[in-house]
Design a protein around this motif. Structure first.
Motif, PDB file in Angstrom:
ATOM      1  N   VAL A   1       0.733  -1.129   0.052  1.00  0.00           N
ATOM      2  CA  VAL A   1       0.161   0.023  -0.257  1.00  0.00           C
ATOM      3  C   VAL A   1       0.903   1.408  -0.088  1.00  0.00           C
ATOM      4  O   VAL A   1       2.202   1.161   0.047  1.00  0.00           O
TER       5      VAL A   1
ATOM      6  N   CYS B   1       1.139   5.030   2.314  1.00  0.00           N
ATOM      7  CA  CYS B   1       0.564   5.397   3.697  1.00  0.00           C
ATOM      8  C   CYS B   1       1.322   6.507   4.365  1.00  0.00           C
ATOM      9  O   CYS B   1       2.623   6.729   3.875  1.00  0.00           O
TER      10      CYS B   1
ATOM     11  N   ARG C   1       7.622   5.089  10.529  1.00  0.00           N
ATOM     12  CA  ARG C   1       6.461   5.314  10.046  1.00  0.00           C
ATOM     13  C   ARG C   1       5.422   5.492  10.773  1.00  0.00           C
ATOM     14  O   ARG C   1       4.350   6.010  10.726  1.00  0.00           O
TER      15      ARG C   1
ATOM     16  N   ARG D   1      10.614  -3.157  12.447  1.00  0.00           N
ATOM     17  CA  ARG D   1      10.927  -2.973  11.091  1.00  0.00           C
ATOM     18  C   ARG D   1      11.975  -1.680  10.931  1.00  0.00           C
ATOM     19  O   ARG D   1      12.094  -0.962  12.095  1.00  0.00           O
TER      20      ARG D   1
ATOM     21  N   CYS E   1       4.706   0.908   1.500  1.00  0.00           N
ATOM     22  CA  CYS E   1       4.507  -0.215   2.745  1.00  0.00           C
ATOM     23  C   CYS E   1       4.214  -1.426   1.925  1.00  0.00           C
ATOM     24  O   CYS E   1       3.380  -1.404   1.507  1.00  0.00           O
TER      25      CYS E   1
ATOM     26  N   CYS F   1       3.820  -4.015   4.142  1.00  0.00           N
ATOM     27  CA  CYS F   1       3.510  -4.667   5.585  1.00  0.00           C
ATOM     28  C   CYS F   1       1.902  -4.400   5.933  1.00  0.00           C
ATOM     29  O   CYS F   1       1.766  -4.922   6.820  1.00  0.00           O
ATOM     30  N   TYR F   2       1.148  -3.939   4.835  1.00  0.00           N
ATOM     31  CA  TYR F   2      -0.138  -3.704   5.284  1.00  0.00           C
ATOM     32  C   TYR F   2      -0.806  -5.176   5.616  1.00  0.00           C
ATOM     33  O   TYR F   2      -0.779  -6.053   4.715  1.00  0.00           O
TER      34      TYR F   2
ATOM     35  N   PHE G   1      -0.176  -6.170   8.741  1.00  0.00           N
ATOM     36  CA  PHE G   1       0.525  -6.158   9.964  1.00  0.00           C
ATOM     37  C   PHE G   1       0.549  -4.818  10.679  1.00  0.00           C
ATOM     38  O   PHE G   1       1.585  -4.401  11.134  1.00  0.00           O
ATOM     39  N   CYS G   2      -0.401  -4.099  10.290  1.00  0.00           N
ATOM     40  CA  CYS G   2      -0.308  -2.811  11.132  1.00  0.00           C
ATOM     41  C   CYS G   2      -0.695  -2.843  12.184  1.00  0.00           C
ATOM     42  O   CYS G   2      -1.090  -4.012  13.110  1.00  0.00           O
TER      43      CYS G   2
ATOM     44  N   ASP H   1      -2.137   2.659  15.090  1.00  0.00           N
ATOM     45  CA  ASP H   1      -2.193   3.373  14.086  1.00  0.00           C
ATOM     46  C   ASP H   1      -3.366   3.392  12.969  1.00  0.00           C
ATOM     47  O   ASP H   1      -3.546   4.501  12.497  1.00  0.00           O
TER      48      ASP H   1
ATOM     49  N   VAL I   1      -2.961   7.280  10.595  1.00  0.00           N
ATOM     50  CA  VAL I   1      -2.101   7.245   9.058  1.00  0.00           C
ATOM     51  C   VAL I   1      -3.433   7.268   8.052  1.00  0.00           C
ATOM     52  O   VAL I   1      -4.358   7.087   8.409  1.00  0.00           O
TER      53      VAL I   1
ATOM     54  N   ILE J   1      -4.039   5.680   4.340  1.00  0.00           N
ATOM     55  CA  ILE J   1      -3.559   4.495   3.423  1.00  0.00           C
ATOM     56  C   ILE J   1      -4.127   4.388   2.235  1.00  0.00           C
ATOM     57  O   ILE J   1      -5.583   4.596   2.278  1.00  0.00           O
TER      58      ILE J   1
END
Ligand code: SF4
Ligand code: SF4
Length: 286
Positions: free
Chosen positions: A207, A209, A224, A233, A253, A255-256, A258-259, A263, A279, A281
């Motif tokens: 994504v 972000c 971030r 990370r 990013c 890692c969407y 795994f937020c 956030d 955030v 996104i």
């Protein structure tokens, strides 16, 4: 020479994690939502003084010291006293520290500002804390002139106790507020989120972000988001990098999914207005 770090007008939070370690072990601790390890190198008090001294913010946007438990930093009170007077300070703590020492070192006016909530925000965790002892400490600080209040998390197993604690503290003249439980309970994620699926920890997706928060970890790394900090990370900068400036745009990013709930939850902003998310996104539903 360290350049000033100018906080953008749209930023809503400056989070300084002095230590991710904690002296309590709450079963629902949000820090432990993902692959969390609290043992991180700590920036020295002197480095925090230099780094936080670069920050240029507004009266309504304080530097918020938190953790883990921020008082576990060996230079805790020296860090507070080293922050320039132009920067307001908020403190998130479980209050499990020597308050006589704290009161001798930090004057009440140093952590006090015009805001709709207390500047020292104490978390009450019934699993591991004694309410009567906590209330006594809070009253001592309050009577000495500190701006202090207590918050309880409405965890499904503790709602009754939290509401009892709220009545108990209210009768003593202590401001006790509640907050929504975020995290997993009986296999289901609890909380109100702007991006469904962002925290389901099944597959990682790409994504873009962007954040409205400055997140500084215990070693001075800048992240971030809370998820990057807790999951270890890569950071996007460092507080002591002389050229560091805040980048306000979107970042890639992958890692969407795994937020961290912190956030992507729907919450109140610093004016206590509900409907804010830390955030923004794009590309999450493509
Ligand atoms: S006091 Fe806060 S940081 Fe410490 S374990 Fe409990 S929830 Fe986590
Ligand atoms: S998409 Fe999630 S993990 Fe990625 S930067 Fe944003 S909040 Fe952090």
């Amino acid at each position: 020479m360290l350049k000033p770090i100018i906080i953008p007008a749209k930023y809503n939070y400056i989070a300084v994690f002095l230590s991710l370690e904690c002296n309590l072990h709450c079963s629902y601790c949000i820090n432990r939502f993902g692959g969390f390890s609290p043992a991180r190198p700590l920036l020295s008090g002197e480095d925090w003084r230099a780094g936080l001294g670069r920050i240029v913010s507004r009266p309504d946007l304080p530097v918020t010291l938190g953790g883990g438990e921020p008082s576990l930093h060996p230079d805790f009170t020296a860090i507070i006293n080293g922050i320039p007077a132009e920067l307001n300070i908020d403190l998130l703590t479980n209050l499990q520290f020597d308050i006589a020492h704290f009161m001798a070192e930090v004057p009440p006016g140093r952590i006090r500002r015009e805001s709709p909530y207390a500047s020292i925000r104490v978390s009450y965790h019934p699993e591991v804390m004694d309410l009567e002892q906590l209330a006594e400490k809070v009253l001592l600080l309050q009577r000495a002139g500190y701006s202090i209040g207590v918050w309880g998390v409405l965890h499904p197993h503790q709602e009754t106790e939290i509401l009892r604690a709220q009545r108990y503290c209210g009768a003593l003249g202590i401001d006790f507020r509640t907050k929504e439980f975020l995290g997993e309970h009986e296999g289901a994620l609890q909380g109100s989120f702007s991006y469904p699926g962002a925290c389901d920890r099944r597959t990682m997706r790409q994504v873009r972000c962007r954040t409205s928060e400055l997140i500084i970890g215990p070693g001075g790394d800048i992240f971030r988001c809370h998820g990057d900090l807790y999951d270890g990370r890569a950071p996007v900068g460092h507080l002591l990098d002389p050229d560091f400036t805040i980048y306000e745009g979107f970042r890639d990013c992958d890692c969407y999914g795994f937020c961290n709930p912190c956030d992507v939850k729907l919450k109140t902003n610093r004016f206590q207005i509900h409907g804010h998310t830390s955030v923004e996104i794009t590309g999450a539903s493509d």
